[in-house]
Design a protein around this motif. Sequence first.
Motif, PDB file in Angstrom:
ATOM      1  N   CYS A 197       0.667   6.385  -0.290  1.00  0.00           N
ATOM      2  CA  CYS A 197      -0.717   6.826  -0.050  1.00  0.00           C
ATOM      3  C   CYS A 197      -0.957   8.236  -0.578  1.00  0.00           C
ATOM      4  O   CYS A 197      -2.055   8.590  -0.976  1.00  0.00           O
ATOM      5  N   ASN A 215     -10.901   7.164  -1.298  1.00  0.00           N
ATOM      6  CA  ASN A 215     -12.101   6.564  -0.718  1.00  0.00           C
ATOM      7  C   ASN A 215     -12.818   7.425   0.317  1.00  0.00           C
ATOM      8  O   ASN A 215     -13.877   7.067   0.786  1.00  0.00           O
ATOM      9  N   CYS A 253      -5.277   3.186  -2.243  1.00  0.00           N
ATOM     10  CA  CYS A 253      -5.507   1.740  -2.233  1.00  0.00           C
ATOM     11  C   CYS A 253      -6.817   1.356  -2.913  1.00  0.00           C
ATOM     12  O   CYS A 253      -7.061   0.197  -3.181  1.00  0.00           O
ATOM     13  N   ASP A 272      -5.341  -0.788   9.703  1.00  0.00           N
ATOM     14  CA  ASP A 272      -5.808   0.134   8.677  1.00  0.00           C
ATOM     15  C   ASP A 272      -7.194  -0.308   8.242  1.00  0.00           C
ATOM     16  O   ASP A 272      -7.408  -1.481   7.923  1.00  0.00           O
ATOM     17  N   HIS A 275      -8.898   0.023   5.611  1.00  0.00           N
ATOM     18  CA  HIS A 275      -9.130  -0.460   4.241  1.00  0.00           C
ATOM     19  C   HIS A 275      -8.590  -1.857   3.980  1.00  0.00           C
ATOM     20  O   HIS A 275      -8.492  -2.300   2.833  1.00  0.00           O
ATOM     21  N   HIS A 334       2.159   5.436   4.203  1.00  0.00           N
ATOM     22  CA  HIS A 334       1.415   6.668   4.464  1.00  0.00           C
ATOM     23  C   HIS A 334       2.290   7.927   4.397  1.00  0.00           C
ATOM     24  O   HIS A 334       1.855   8.967   3.924  1.00  0.00           O
ATOM     25  N   ARG A 374      -9.569  15.731   4.847  1.00  0.00           N
ATOM     26  CA  ARG A 374      -8.892  14.472   4.556  1.00  0.00           C
ATOM     27  C   ARG A 374      -7.679  14.677   3.639  1.00  0.00           C
ATOM     28  O   ARG A 374      -6.630  14.108   3.847  1.00  0.00           O
ATOM     29  N   CYS A 406      -4.191  10.764  -0.777  1.00  0.00           N
ATOM     30  CA  CYS A 406      -5.392  10.127  -0.242  1.00  0.00           C
ATOM     31  C   CYS A 406      -5.644  10.649   1.161  1.00  0.00           C
ATOM     32  O   CYS A 406      -6.782  10.871   1.549  1.00  0.00           O
ATOM     33  N   LEU A 407      -4.567  10.829   1.934  1.00  0.00           N
ATOM     34  CA  LEU A 407      -4.744  11.393   3.273  1.00  0.00           C
ATOM     35  C   LEU A 407      -3.743  12.474   3.592  1.00  0.00           C
ATOM     36  O   LEU A 407      -3.764  13.033   4.685  1.00  0.00           O
TER      37      LEU A 407
HETATM   38  S1  SF4 Z   1      -6.985   4.779   2.459  1.00  0.00           S
HETATM   39 FE1  SF4 Z   1      -5.406   6.091   1.695  1.00  0.00          FE
HETATM   40  S2  SF4 Z   1      -4.118   6.384   3.454  1.00  0.00           S
HETATM   41 FE2  SF4 Z   1      -5.333   4.595   3.915  1.00  0.00          FE
HETATM   42  S3  SF4 Z   1      -4.101   2.875   3.178  1.00  0.00           S
HETATM   43 FE3  SF4 Z   1      -5.446   3.510   1.511  1.00  0.00          FE
HETATM   44  S4  SF4 Z   1      -4.184   4.884   0.306  1.00  0.00           S
HETATM   45 FE4  SF4 Z   1      -3.244   4.721   2.287  1.00  0.00          FE
END
Ligand code: SF4
Lengths: 212, 488
Positions: free
Chosen positions: B429, B451, B368, B149, B151, B81, B457, B432-433
Amino acid sequence: MEKFVTLNGLVAPIDRPNVDTDAIIPKQFLKSIKRSGFGPNLFDEWRYLDHGEPGMDNSRRPLNTEFVLNQPRYQGAQVLLGRENFGCGSSREHAPWALEDYGFRAIIAPSFADIFYNNCFKNGLLPIVLDAAVVDALFNACADTEGYRLTVDLSKQQVVTATGETFAFEIDGFRQHCLLNGLDDIGLTMQHVDDIKAYESKRRVSTPWLFN
Amino acid sequence: MVATVRELNIIESKEKSMSAKTLYDKLWDAHLVRQNDDGSCLIYIDRQLVHEVTSPQAFEGLRLAGRKPWRVDANLATPDHNVPTTGQSAGVAGIVDPVSKIQVETLDANCDFFGITEFKMNDIRQGIVHVVGPEQGATLPGMTVVCGDSHTSTHGALGALAHGIGTSEVEHVMATQCLIQKKSKNMLIKVNGQVGPGVTAKDIVLAIIGKIGTAGGTGYAIEFGGEAIMALSIEGRMTVCNMAIEAGARSGVVAVDDKTVDYVKGRPYAPTAGQWDAAVAAWRDLHSDADARFDAVVELNGAEIEPQVTWGTSPEMVVAVGGSVPDPAAETDLVKRTGMEKALVYMGLKANTPIEEISIDKVFIGSCTNSRIEDMRAAAAVAQGRKVAANVKLAMVVPGSGLVKKQAEEEGLDKIFIAAGFEWREPGCSMCLAMNADRLEPGERCASTSNRNFEGRQGQGGRTHLVSPAMAAAAAVMGHFVDIRTLG
Ligand code: SF4
């Protein structure tokens, strides 16, 4: 974990569906390696007008006076009123940590996201599911009445209004027991060490590739 | 707008025969250690993946209680992350943000202390946990997999029961190798027939979420099935399962078939020689029995699914690329209407604007959900011979792991991206965040393969539109959303 038995607390409404854990505690605060101190950054992006970063002096930041938790009438709130799918998104336990650190002990909503719901119980925070129509009525009552309070009785599984109106809620026995007694899950599971070992030795034979 | 699951064409199926089980039932039963009188269960966990954000407090808890991991070898860690997507060869010392750096250092120190295998920042195997697990064969069919997590549902693509947990549970699994759980209900989401050209796994799962809503799967374990799902590669199935959580379900699973077995074969953590045949024989049973009963069944027609673009601040706020931003005035549910109005204000969009007229500032291809090799290939196929549009300030491609990056470079994809004006970054990551330096500025609009399009975000005030890798690349070269099928 702190016990939860009964609570009579001031109610604060967050009137939107799908309040996600990114909103409850934005990602930059997840860099902390501690479990505490997240309260001042609860709902950070809605609560302050500037961009928050860890280590800032939050008392000097410009407040968004429109935001519910910044309004004088909701100071000291312990019961959060939410809409459907509260706590969706990331699994971050920092969300219940922040709510609890801020002072909330119970959250009432028509539905919660699974992981968040589960995480609340690990932190002495009680998520209560009530019918959408009841929640709607509570939102109205809360808007109409300054200083609106609710009583939550976990052993009776009831939410009670100041006028004595009572709403029952469901909760599973195990979670209720842990919360009422402030029990630690790991300690409870450790009572079943023999079962775990027995399972494991069986599986080591039947599925050895899972133990490489 | 979004209907609830109950209102849909759900077939409440007939009584099942006692022996018929769903795939979820089978996985559950195989991992049940004990059931308590109050209905809570202890479920054995075969694999825990660990990253830097949700683990420090769990490790601290173990230390304070004087506990050790129950099975060190069941854990596998990698930072993802917080890692920067440039200059990773410098390792953790190269992280500029001091707070991020402490978090990654803490993971390194905890893994060293407890003896947990970790792919550290300068290890080619490092990457996003949900890319790394399957890539290494550390996620296997029939396993229970957890990670701090949400996901983690991704790993269900291999026929594993996988879901996200909170930090207290991370500690619980480390200490006991078990999780306290209640069994979920069974939901089958069937995508019948085949999807058309240009329609990908991402479009399928966005269409599913558009149909059942972000809370549609709450309380359920979802099995994805039907011809269109089984026609997907394992990578594509991972994209679908990854977003099960965006439909409210903690886990998504796909039956094991030949593709699953072929995918796993030869990976570093996969069973070898003597155990391989026995493992494969066991995996062949990892599907729902023909007459298994589901509590809810949702069906979609693959041929009707079009490339999808989200317009709002929840993944359920999604339309086909040929459509327009919906009008809240047409929504009768008051709570939903208010939600839509707030979303439009945040997104800076007007009702009824055609999606193809929305221009963008940035493009993010990664996460991811979509950072595996086939995602890189799909985006590169669009980028090839084209240029990033002048109004696009940044178009970045972030592979999901060091090994994906290496493979992409061996195939020359990096050169295609760079020639087209994309930035080719290092794994993590990333945007994504936006926990690292990659983020949107307030008001910036992004075509993203990630996602979540929640407020803030990808950076405070940032506006996210979720799309497939090909659609993101197409948006990059056109400067606005475009139907990939018309790009030629
Ligand atoms: S959603 Fe985004 S922040 Fe969470 S594990 Fe997947 S890539 Fe990383």
